[in-house]
Design an enzyme around this catalytic site. Structure first.
Site, PDB file in Angstrom:
ATOM      1  N   LYS A  72     -20.625 -16.183 -65.908  1.00  0.00           N
ATOM      2  CA  LYS A  72     -21.322 -17.453 -66.110  1.00  0.00           C
ATOM      3  C   LYS A  72     -22.826 -17.305 -65.921  1.00  0.00           C
ATOM      4  CE  LYS A  72     -17.916 -20.066 -63.953  1.00  0.00           C
ATOM      5  NZ  LYS A  72     -17.615 -20.812 -62.775  1.00  0.00           N
ATOM      6  N   ARG A 100      -9.312  -8.920 -63.581  1.00  0.00           N
ATOM      7  CA  ARG A 100      -9.958  -9.863 -64.498  1.00  0.00           C
ATOM      8  C   ARG A 100     -10.007  -9.300 -65.903  1.00  0.00           C
ATOM      9  NH1 ARG A 100     -14.950 -12.603 -63.620  1.00  0.00           N
ATOM     10  NH2 ARG A 100     -14.359 -13.023 -61.507  1.00  0.00           N
ATOM     11  N   GLU A 141     -15.092 -23.269 -60.449  1.00  0.00           N
ATOM     12  CA  GLU A 141     -16.236 -23.881 -59.798  1.00  0.00           C
ATOM     13  C   GLU A 141     -17.003 -24.601 -60.910  1.00  0.00           C
ATOM     14  OE1 GLU A 141     -18.723 -21.084 -57.720  1.00  0.00           O
ATOM     15  OE2 GLU A 141     -20.177 -22.656 -57.244  1.00  0.00           O
TER      16      GLU A 141
HETATM   17  P1  ATP Z   1     -17.828 -15.972 -63.285  1.00  0.00           P
HETATM   18  O1  ATP Z   1     -17.916 -14.680 -62.574  1.00  0.00           O
HETATM   19  O2  ATP Z   1     -17.771 -15.857 -64.758  1.00  0.00           O
HETATM   20  O3  ATP Z   1     -18.805 -16.978 -62.811  1.00  0.00           O
HETATM   21  P2  ATP Z   1     -15.935 -17.050 -61.551  1.00  0.00           P
HETATM   22  O4  ATP Z   1     -14.844 -16.198 -61.063  1.00  0.00           O
HETATM   23  O5  ATP Z   1     -17.054 -17.322 -60.646  1.00  0.00           O
HETATM   24  O6  ATP Z   1     -16.407 -16.516 -62.948  1.00  0.00           O
HETATM   25  P3  ATP Z   1     -14.619 -19.500 -61.269  1.00  0.00           P
HETATM   26  O7  ATP Z   1     -15.000 -20.809 -61.845  1.00  0.00           O
HETATM   27  O8  ATP Z   1     -14.771 -19.311 -59.820  1.00  0.00           O
HETATM   28  O9  ATP Z   1     -15.427 -18.425 -62.062  1.00  0.00           O
HETATM   29  O10 ATP Z   1     -13.176 -19.053 -61.749  1.00  0.00           O
HETATM   30  C1  ATP Z   1     -12.034 -19.853 -61.863  1.00  0.00           C
HETATM   31  C2  ATP Z   1     -10.850 -18.949 -61.954  1.00  0.00           C
HETATM   32  O11 ATP Z   1     -10.907 -18.147 -63.106  1.00  0.00           O
HETATM   33  C3  ATP Z   1     -10.791 -18.009 -60.767  1.00  0.00           C
HETATM   34  O12 ATP Z   1      -9.454 -17.924 -60.318  1.00  0.00           O
HETATM   35  C4  ATP Z   1     -11.271 -16.713 -61.334  1.00  0.00           C
HETATM   36  O13 ATP Z   1     -10.771 -15.642 -60.623  1.00  0.00           O
HETATM   37  C5  ATP Z   1     -10.745 -16.792 -62.766  1.00  0.00           C
HETATM   38  N1  ATP Z   1     -11.530 -15.935 -63.649  1.00  0.00           N
HETATM   39  C6  ATP Z   1     -12.859 -15.931 -63.844  1.00  0.00           C
HETATM   40  N2  ATP Z   1     -13.230 -14.970 -64.689  1.00  0.00           N
HETATM   41  C7  ATP Z   1     -12.102 -14.325 -65.061  1.00  0.00           C
HETATM   42  C8  ATP Z   1     -11.805 -13.220 -65.925  1.00  0.00           C
HETATM   43  N3  ATP Z   1     -12.760 -12.573 -66.582  1.00  0.00           N
HETATM   44  N4  ATP Z   1     -10.515 -12.848 -66.073  1.00  0.00           N
HETATM   45  C9  ATP Z   1      -9.546 -13.498 -65.430  1.00  0.00           C
HETATM   46  N5  ATP Z   1      -9.738 -14.527 -64.598  1.00  0.00           N
HETATM   47  C10 ATP Z   1     -10.998 -14.951 -64.414  1.00  0.00           C
HETATM   48 MG    MG Z   2     -16.906 -18.052 -58.771  1.00  0.00          MG
END
Ligand code: ATP
Ligand code: MG
Length: 542
Positions: A265, A255, A30
């Site tokens: 984030k 994760r 995102e």
């Molecule tokens: P955050 O919680 O840090 O905001 P998010 O999951 O909202 O992370 P996205 O931009 O939606 O961030 O994530 C893009 C991809 O990266 C998604 O498939 C998400 O599941 C993966 N991802 C995010 N954080 C991790 C992590 N700590 N380990 C593995 N994959 C991750």
């Molecule tokens: Mg997200």
């Protein structure tokens, strides 16, 4: 193909049964912030799996939340992925599919599978039920198709305020899975989207939009993190009930969490906004731009992600394990250079030449990198750590009447110590052994200690920065983030450095002998040495 994790086992089985005939993944950030090391794990997994099966991986921007998304983040994300060396097949945005997503919602309404609901967000929450009790059906659940079509069109046309009406999937208010209790699939949101501008004032919800976007792109395996496991029934419901022809499959993995690192984030953003760090690219940040600025090689980060594998259960990786990969890579690839801190002046009393040029090993692990020239002279500095007035037993550095080898130069012996009035050391009077030159040593003197030095006539002063973790140790885990913050995580000091370190390129990584791994960096127009990782490996291989 041998499976190296459970995802590959699933793929192998599907390939064998003919459920799929290839692999097409996507990395779905995102664009509401910068990528962090957790995303690197997801990138390695999505791009790596596609590559292994000779398939492709898309870059897919999940931009269904217009109020938080920005083009600045889109550009930064692309740059980070390129830094890691991954090449996406196609790039798409959820917003590219907004028309289709809308038409499929209209289809759901026509099929009696979605309805416009006037309950407020609060009322929807209150009627959702709990894990043990079913939810209550909305009084608007049985609107006619005609009425729903009319209201949904009006939502799209801007007749309603934010939160006034939503479109909900008509599934089952008694489902044991709360996500299936008539989830909201569209909301009214009068916000300007960074790509579609003011074209839309309704936006689809992630759970509804994502499977459609996966399908439209031809994704076969939609890999996401564990918290989406309970959303999978809705993912599948959407695929089945919108009737899209291509049917992707969602697979969840654990994760990545690392000790002493924040990885959400939301928190990273707070650090930046509160001024606790210098920006998203601060070398202490776990963002990819921060790691790059720190001097972490992309290869080391990828090797780490490969090595930790893919798990089905959440866990936490030791940060020292990550550092182990950085150190390993730099040990084999980084140039060497010499700096001294808390310098002690050494005068070589029997050295009667003006000076001489010696050969210095650029990287003993890569002899093919050859040698560079360094200037030796009568006056040099050694590190404050490398001389002792009161040495303990087995002290192999310099002491009075003792011998030590100067790296890539000569053996010296300390004859006399000149003190200042306050008892501190002013300088050391030493003699050198002319026949002990490195590479042509015929002196027969066995020296256990080898120390770094710099030429007093040509060395320069330079600022050195070292870093601690932004988050305090595990003992604080579980405590509020603000209590875990380490507010004293930058340490600035000074060193006398080889002149070469002032003339070489910026962002060049070095092993500063016996000091650690550092890179040359530009700080407000001034050259500094910035720590990448310490010299010593604290990782316990068990
Ligand atoms: P955050 O919680 O840090 O905001 P998010 O999951 O909202 O992370 P996205 O931009 O939606 O961030 O994530 C893009 C991809 O990266 C998604 O498939 C998400 O599941 C993966 N991802 C995010 N954080 C991790 C992590 N700590 N380990 C593995 N994959 C991750
Ligand atoms: Mg997200």
């Amino acid at each position: 193909m041998e499976a190296k994790n459970f995802i590959e086992e699933i793929i192998n089985e599907e390939l064998e049964k003919g459920v799929v005939d290839g692999v097409h993944t996507r990395f779905p950030p995102e664009p509401n912030g910068y990528l962090h090391i957790g995303h690197a794990k997801s990138l390695c997994l999505n791009f790596g799996t596609a590559k292994k099966y000779d398939g492709v991986c898309n870059l897919f921007f999940d931009d269904t939340n217009p109020s938080k998304e920005k083009t600045e983040f889109v550009d930064a994300i692309k740059k980070d992925i390129e830094w890691l060396g991954f090449k996406w097949y196609e790039m798409h945005y959820a917003s590219d599919f907004f028309d289709t997503i809308y038409e499929l919602a209209v289809k759901l309404i026509k099929d009696g599978k979605a309805y416009v609901c006037d309950l407020t967000p609060e009322e929807i929450r209150q009627t959702r039920g709990t894990l043990t009790e079913p939810g209550t059906e909305s009084p608007y659940r049985n609107r006619t198709v005609e009425e729903n079509l009319k209201l949904f069109t009006e939502m799209k046309d801007g007749k309603y305020q934010d939160g006034e009406k939503v479109l909900r999937a008509k599934i089952d208010m008694a489902s044991p899975n709360i996500n299936m209790r008539d989830p909201v699939i569209y909301r009214v949101l009068h916000a300007t989207h960074h790509r579609t501008g003011d074209k839309w004032c309704i936006y689809p919800m992630y759970d509804y939009a994502h499977p459609i976007c996966d399908s439209m792109q031809g994704v076969t395996h939609s890999i996401c993190t564990l918290e989406f496991e309970d959303h999978r029934p809705l993912y599948n419901w959407t695929i089945e009930n919108t009737g899209v022809s291509h049917k992707p499959r969602q697979i969840e993995f654990a994760r990545l969490n690392i000790t002493n690192m924040v990885m959400s984030k939301r928190y990273l953003k707070k650090l930046v906004e509160d001024g606790a760090v210098e920006g998203w690219d601060d070398p202490r940040m776990p963002t990819l731009t921060g790691l790059r600025n720190r001097g972490v090689p992309a290869e080391a980060l990828k090797a780490f992600c490969e090595e930790i594998g893919v798990a089905k259960a959440n866990s936490e990786i030791e940060i020292s394990y990550f550092e182990h990969f950085i150190r390993d890579y730099l040990n084999f690839n980084a140039e060497r250079a010499m700096v001294v801190e808390n310098p002690i002046k050494v005068v070589i009393t029997n050295y009667d030449k003006d000076g001489e040029v010696l050969d210095f090993d650029i990287n003993p692990n890569k002899p093919e990198d050859g040698k560079r020239k360094i200037n030796f002279s009568k006056e040099i500095y050694i590190d404050g750590e490398d001389f002792s007035l009161d040495p303990p037993p087995k002290y192999f550095r310099l002491k009075k009447e003792g011998y030590v080898r100067l790296k890539n130069a000569y053996i010296i012996k300390c004859d006399d110590v000149i003190l200042n009035e306050d008892g501190s050391i002013k300088e050391l009077l030493c003699t050198y052994v002319p026949e002990s030159k490195s590479g042509e040593d015929t002196s027969g003197i066995k020296c256990k200690g080898v120390i770094q030095w710099v030429n007093a006539n040509t060395c320069k002063d330079m600022e050195v920065r070292r870093y601690e973790y932004l988050l305090k140790d595990q003992e604080y885990a579980g405590q509020d983030f603000s209590e875990r913050m380490n507010y004293n995580s930058v340490h600035v000091s000074n060193a006398k450095v080889e002149e070469y370190l002032t003339t070489c390129a910026d962002n060049l990584s070095f092993q500063l002998l016996r000091k650690g791994y550092f890179k040359t960096s530009d700080k407000n127009g001034k050259r500094i040495l910035s720590e990448i990782v310490t010299m010593k490996d604290s990782y316990n291989k068990k």
